[in-house]
Write a protein that holds these residues in place. Sequence first.
Motif, PDB file in Angstrom:
ATOM      1  N   ALA A 114      20.457  50.225  29.327  1.00  0.00           N
ATOM      2  CA  ALA A 114      21.541  51.191  29.151  1.00  0.00           C
ATOM      3  C   ALA A 114      21.939  51.809  30.488  1.00  0.00           C
ATOM      4  N   GLU A 115      20.958  52.004  31.366  1.00  0.00           N
ATOM      5  CA  GLU A 115      21.259  52.553  32.698  1.00  0.00           C
ATOM      6  C   GLU A 115      22.103  51.569  33.501  1.00  0.00           C
ATOM      7  N   ASP A 116      21.779  50.272  33.417  1.00  0.00           N
ATOM      8  CA  ASP A 116      22.575  49.259  34.106  1.00  0.00           C
ATOM      9  C   ASP A 116      24.023  49.289  33.614  1.00  0.00           C
ATOM     10  N   LEU A 117      24.211  49.378  32.307  1.00  0.00           N
ATOM     11  CA  LEU A 117      25.558  49.413  31.737  1.00  0.00           C
ATOM     12  C   LEU A 117      26.310  50.663  32.185  1.00  0.00           C
ATOM     13  N   ALA A 118      25.602  51.779  32.262  1.00  0.00           N
ATOM     14  CA  ALA A 118      26.238  53.022  32.707  1.00  0.00           C
ATOM     15  C   ALA A 118      26.684  52.907  34.160  1.00  0.00           C
ATOM     16  N   LEU A 119      25.845  52.304  35.015  1.00  0.00           N
ATOM     17  CA  LEU A 119      26.211  52.108  36.423  1.00  0.00           C
ATOM     18  C   LEU A 119      27.410  51.176  36.541  1.00  0.00           C
ATOM     19  N   ALA A 120      27.438  50.130  35.720  1.00  0.00           N
ATOM     20  CA  ALA A 120      28.545  49.180  35.760  1.00  0.00           C
ATOM     21  C   ALA A 120      29.847  49.852  35.344  1.00  0.00           C
ATOM     22  N   ARG A 121      29.800  50.626  34.295  1.00  0.00           N
ATOM     23  CA  ARG A 121      31.027  51.284  33.814  1.00  0.00           C
ATOM     24  C   ARG A 121      31.490  52.369  34.790  1.00  0.00           C
ATOM     25  N   ASP A 122      30.555  53.016  35.462  1.00  0.00           N
ATOM     26  CA  ASP A 122      30.946  53.980  36.483  1.00  0.00           C
ATOM     27  C   ASP A 122      31.631  53.272  37.654  1.00  0.00           C
ATOM     28  N   ALA A 123      31.115  52.096  38.039  1.00  0.00           N
ATOM     29  CA  ALA A 123      31.737  51.333  39.122  1.00  0.00           C
ATOM     30  C   ALA A 123      33.141  50.893  38.731  1.00  0.00           C
ATOM     31  N   LEU A 124      33.325  50.481  37.480  1.00  0.00           N
ATOM     32  CA  LEU A 124      34.654  50.098  37.006  1.00  0.00           C
ATOM     33  C   LEU A 124      35.603  51.296  37.011  1.00  0.00           C
ATOM     34  N   LYS A 125      35.086  52.450  36.651  1.00  0.00           N
ATOM     35  CA  LYS A 125      35.910  53.656  36.664  1.00  0.00           C
ATOM     36  C   LYS A 125      36.354  53.991  38.088  1.00  0.00           C
ATOM     37  N   ARG A 126      35.448  53.881  39.055  1.00  0.00           N
ATOM     38  CA  ARG A 126      35.775  54.227  40.441  1.00  0.00           C
ATOM     39  C   ARG A 126      36.769  53.255  41.059  1.00  0.00           C
ATOM     40  N   THR A 127      36.875  52.055  40.493  1.00  0.00           N
ATOM     41  CA  THR A 127      37.826  51.072  41.014  1.00  0.00           C
ATOM     42  C   THR A 127      39.013  50.878  40.062  1.00  0.00           C
ATOM     43  N   ALA A 128      39.180  51.800  39.109  1.00  0.00           N
ATOM     44  CA  ALA A 128      40.319  51.804  38.174  1.00  0.00           C
ATOM     45  C   ALA A 128      40.406  50.516  37.364  1.00  0.00           C
ATOM     46  N   LEU A 129      39.250  50.033  36.894  1.00  0.00           N
ATOM     47  CA  LEU A 129      39.214  48.802  36.106  1.00  0.00           C
ATOM     48  C   LEU A 129      38.644  49.007  34.704  1.00  0.00           C
ATOM     49  N   SER A 130      38.410  50.237  34.309  1.00  0.00           N
ATOM     50  CA  SER A 130      37.750  50.502  33.021  1.00  0.00           C
ATOM     51  C   SER A 130      38.484  49.859  31.857  1.00  0.00           C
ATOM     52  N   ALA A 131      39.795  49.878  31.889  1.00  0.00           N
ATOM     53  CA  ALA A 131      40.576  49.348  30.772  1.00  0.00           C
ATOM     54  C   ALA A 131      40.496  47.828  30.666  1.00  0.00           C
ATOM     55  N   LEU A 132      39.957  47.183  31.700  1.00  0.00           N
ATOM     56  CA  LEU A 132      39.916  45.716  31.733  1.00  0.00           C
ATOM     57  C   LEU A 132      38.522  45.153  31.491  1.00  0.00           C
ATOM     58  N   GLU A 133      37.550  45.959  31.078  1.00  0.00           N
ATOM     59  CA  GLU A 133      36.161  45.489  31.065  1.00  0.00           C
ATOM     60  C   GLU A 133      35.940  44.295  30.139  1.00  0.00           C
ATOM     61  N   ASP A 134      36.767  44.121  29.110  1.00  0.00           N
ATOM     62  CA  ASP A 134      36.588  42.989  28.188  1.00  0.00           C
ATOM     63  C   ASP A 134      37.453  41.783  28.544  1.00  0.00           C
ATOM     64  N   ARG A 135      38.262  41.905  29.599  1.00  0.00           N
ATOM     65  CA  ARG A 135      39.122  40.792  30.009  1.00  0.00           C
ATOM     66  C   ARG A 135      38.308  39.717  30.712  1.00  0.00           C
ATOM     67  N   LEU A 136      38.710  38.450  30.535  1.00  0.00           N
ATOM     68  CA  LEU A 136      38.123  37.367  31.307  1.00  0.00           C
ATOM     69  C   LEU A 136      38.583  37.473  32.757  1.00  0.00           C
ATOM     70  N   VAL A 137      37.664  37.236  33.683  1.00  0.00           N
ATOM     71  CA  VAL A 137      38.004  37.325  35.103  1.00  0.00           C
ATOM     72  C   VAL A 137      39.131  36.357  35.454  1.00  0.00           C
ATOM     73  N   SER A 138      39.168  35.207  34.790  1.00  0.00           N
ATOM     74  CA  SER A 138      40.192  34.193  35.085  1.00  0.00           C
ATOM     75  C   SER A 138      41.601  34.678  34.795  1.00  0.00           C
ATOM     76  N   THR A 139      41.759  35.761  34.040  1.00  0.00           N
ATOM     77  CA  THR A 139      43.091  36.282  33.711  1.00  0.00           C
ATOM     78  C   THR A 139      43.541  37.382  34.669  1.00  0.00           C
ATOM     79  N   LEU A 140      42.698  37.759  35.632  1.00  0.00           N
ATOM     80  CA  LEU A 140      43.015  38.870  36.524  1.00  0.00           C
ATOM     81  C   LEU A 140      43.920  38.425  37.669  1.00  0.00           C
ATOM     82  N   SER A 141      44.674  39.359  38.203  1.00  0.00           N
ATOM     83  CA  SER A 141      45.454  39.115  39.413  1.00  0.00           C
ATOM     84  C   SER A 141      44.531  39.106  40.627  1.00  0.00           C
ATOM     85  N   GLY A 142      45.069  38.696  41.776  1.00  0.00           N
ATOM     86  CA  GLY A 142      44.261  38.689  42.992  1.00  0.00           C
ATOM     87  C   GLY A 142      43.770  40.072  43.367  1.00  0.00           C
TER      88      GLY A 142
END
Length: 260
Positions: A114-142
């Motif tokens: 659970a701590e690992d998941l919390a750190l991951a979600r905090d990192a996504l929040k700091r890089t403005a990616l929280s809304a994309l956490e379930d997206r496949l990486v292959s669908t992302l822009s550069g």
Amino acid sequence: MSTLSARQLVIDIPERGDGTPLDFSIQPGQIWGVLGPNGAGKTTLLHTLAGLKSPRSGFVELNDLGFAQLRRKQIAREIAVVFQERQDGFPATVLETVLIGRHPYMAPWDVETAEDLALARDALKRTALSALEDRLVSTLSGGERQRLALATALCQQPTIWLADEPGNHLDLRHQVQAMNLFASEAESGRAVLLCLHDLNLAARWCTHILLLYPDGRACWGESNKMLERSALETLYQQPLAETTVDGRRYFVPATGAVND
């Protein structure tokens, strides 16, 4: 916090002479900018400092220890590397990818806590990616992939950042956000080294500058001493105009000829 040092280091670039041995330390709280034209060896230097490429001579120390004295997992817990380009190894979501940053802290076959998941979600929040956490990486822009690389490194909780063109693919707003992230990490006691092409990102955020010349020469020091127009014109073989904004120097291309 940790210190990364080059000791009489000569990077190995085929068909080029030894050049200037590098002897400097990246201290906690510092942001180093590595500047130089294409082919000067910026990426080779970064890979050598990360222990991914052997030097021609000299060595790299992490906290006064050579890499040969350290286990790879020890190094991975201290140093995060953000590459200029990356490829998808297998289908994965954004959240699954950022959790790769926790691998240095896990035993084989461990499951993320659970701590690992919390750190991951905090990192996504700091890089403005929280809304994309379930997206496949292959669908992302550069640009989204670049921010994901920063989030993965954040999740790793390094004490030393090595990033190769971290503004690659990012628009102006996200470039500023990325540089502010590095500044925040430095303010927290981390050490940061960035290979950059943008002189003005270096002028705005870097505390120290390393200039790499195509013939192997190099010089380094505090930013206010290194960011001189004449030196930068010689480095890039490009005339520059200089201006000052809020007490900081900035550079733009100019017409004319460069005096060697």
